[in-house]
Design a protein around this motif. Structure first.
Motif: not given
Length: 496
Positions: A373-390
């Protein structure tokens, strides 16, 4: 080359490299491990590509994350293998489609369950109700992950499906808006459309800008921009869903069209077509070859060709056709450049701010039984981050969930907020689209309605009589389909 220019160029290259190398080093050294010693993050998706090819999904979501996190190896796990369809024998009768909900639950509860599931709104809602997803609110608060910049369409839509809680996040969404020909309204002396109109408000404006006859007919509104189209299918897909008006009941056993609400809908649109406020499909003046017009690349487009004052269109329409047509107007024979803008898709008083045609198709959630679950949350944060959105905001075909990065391209000026301030239709306990997946030929129950709608427009039948007839014919089709599903030898008499 001039020595000073050469030195200056060398200096610029050196400075650039000094900026890039530390970034690459930071990415490549993060969680550096020996091959085969990585932690495995398993992501469940609904369908797998032919031959197990998951290249598109990886390019969209996981490649960059894996590069930046050497300690993680991502596996894509499809709930349904789409390639199996190629081996079906038509002689064996109708194909029984796999149960999508059960297929997802299987990969979430197996001996080696997935950590993350990526779903559409319908499957997401079912998994929330069944308690199979991890609530993200505590994780968001713990890591101070900022969601304040999320557009209402996404954040409010997901919360509505989770009883005001977040059980997933969607980095992108699909949306539509009401495009209008500003020049047409101004020339007619009619007030411009506004955000948050009801459908009746919009129909009133449409009547006021409708004028002309034959090839010169100017319609006030069309559900779509394709000339020669008719409203019947768009009524089912765009107008009715916020009202929860179905064609068939949730179990797929009987028709539900013979009702006062359906009668109001059919009467409303039959009148709009007969008055030529909206095109009806059989109107020759909307035909691509009609009216003696010269061919141009947008002859098929009722909005760009000036035949329609308002039309519902997706975000990609701006960059694929509209902006390009205006930019090259002088090169197109017979094309008249005009000013345009967008407002929110109209809504019903019973469901204010809710628009059909708006959808969340990739919601990322953590499985309650996730081994990692920890890596799962880290990945979800990544694809929903400002850097990814930019980075993703450069796409001309979809919109990112973070408002900061939703801006008109190339200096354009229009009401882009119209695309992200409406709410998607909340999924019901039984998604109508799920029925047509489970019963591949169930779509046939809609065909009599198309014919009968034309009879109402022409005055051959009343709406009440047409709906009664549609109910009868549709129920007969449902009974036959049910019979065929139990008797594969008999096959599908309504075949594809």
């Amino acid at each position: 080359m001039n020595r000073k220019k050469w030195v200056r160029k060398l200096l610029m290259v050196t400075l650039t490299l000094t900026m890039i190398f530390p970034l690459l080093a930071a990415c490549s050294n993060k969680n550096d491990v020996e091959p085969g010693q990585e932690r495995v993050l398993r992501i469940g998706v609904l369908y797998g590509g032919y031959g197990g090819d998951d290249t598109y999904f990886r390019q969209q979501y996981t490649d960059v994350y894996e590069y930046a996190n050497k300690g993680i190896r991502i596996e894509i796990v499809p709930a349904i293998d789409a390639s199996e369809q190629r081996y079906d024998n038509p002689a064996d009768g109708p194909r029984k489609e796999p149960d999508r909900a059960e297929a997802l639950k299987k990969i979430m509860t197996s001996a080696n369950p997935v950590d993350i599931v990526v779903t559409d709104a319908s499957q997401f809602r079912n998994l929330v109700q069944d308690g199979m997803l991890k609530q993200l609110d505590p994780l968001i608060q713990q890591d101070k992950f900022d969601t304040s910049d999320y557009v209402p369409t996404v954040i409010d839509g997901i919360k509505a499906m989770g009883d005001s809680n977040l059980y997933g996040l969607a980095p992108t969404f699909y949306s539509q808006a009401l495009f209008y020909n500003k020049t047409m309204f101004q020339e007619a002396g009619v007030n411009l459309p506004t955000d948050n109109m009801t459908w009746e408000d919009m129909f009133t404006l449409a009547r006021r800008v409708s004028k002309g006859e034959g090839a010169d007919r100017q319609y006030g509104f069309s559900f779509n921009r394709y000339r020669g189209g008719e409203p019947f299918w768009d009524i089912i897909q765009i107008y009715n869903p916020p009202l929860n008006l179905r064609v068939v009941d949730e179990k797929g056993e009987r028709m539900t069209v013979n009702s006062p609400k359906w009668e109001t809908v059919m009467s409303t649109f039959a009148k709009l077509v007969s008055e030529k406020v909206i095109p009806g499909g059989d109107n020759q003046d909307m035909d691509m070859s009609g009216g003696g017009e010269e061919y141009n690349p947008y002859s098929h487009d009722s909005f760009l060709s000036g035949h329609v004052g308002m039309v519902i269109g997706e975000y990609s329409y701006i960059n694929s056709d509209l902006a390009d047509a205006m930019k090259n107007a002088e090169k197109i024979k017979g094309f008249k450049k005009f000013d345009w803008d967008v407002v929110t898709v109209p809504s019903h008083p019973e469901a204010p701010g809710v628009a059909g045609g708006v959808s969340l198709n990739n919601i990322f959630s953590i499985n309650q039984k996730a081994p990692n679950p920890d890596d799962a949350w880290d990945f979800i944060k990544f694809v929903n981050s400002e850097d990814w959105a930019k980075i993703r905001s450069r796409s001309s075909w979809e919109m990112v969930a973070r408002k900061k990065f939703i801006t008109p391209k190339d200096g354009a000026n229009f009401n882009i907020a119209a695309f992200y301030t409406v709410k998607p239709v909340p999924p019901t306990s039984a998604d109508p689209n799920e029925l047509f997946i489970q019963m591949p030929n169930a779509w046939q129950v809609q065909e009599p309605g198309q014919t009968l709608f034309k009879d109402v427009v022409s005055g051959k039948k009343t709406s009440a009589d047409a709906l009664k007839e549609w109910e009868t014919e549709g129920n007969q089709i449902l009974q036959q389909l049910k019979k065929n599903s139990k008797d594969p030898v008999q096959g599908n008499v309504y075949g594809d």
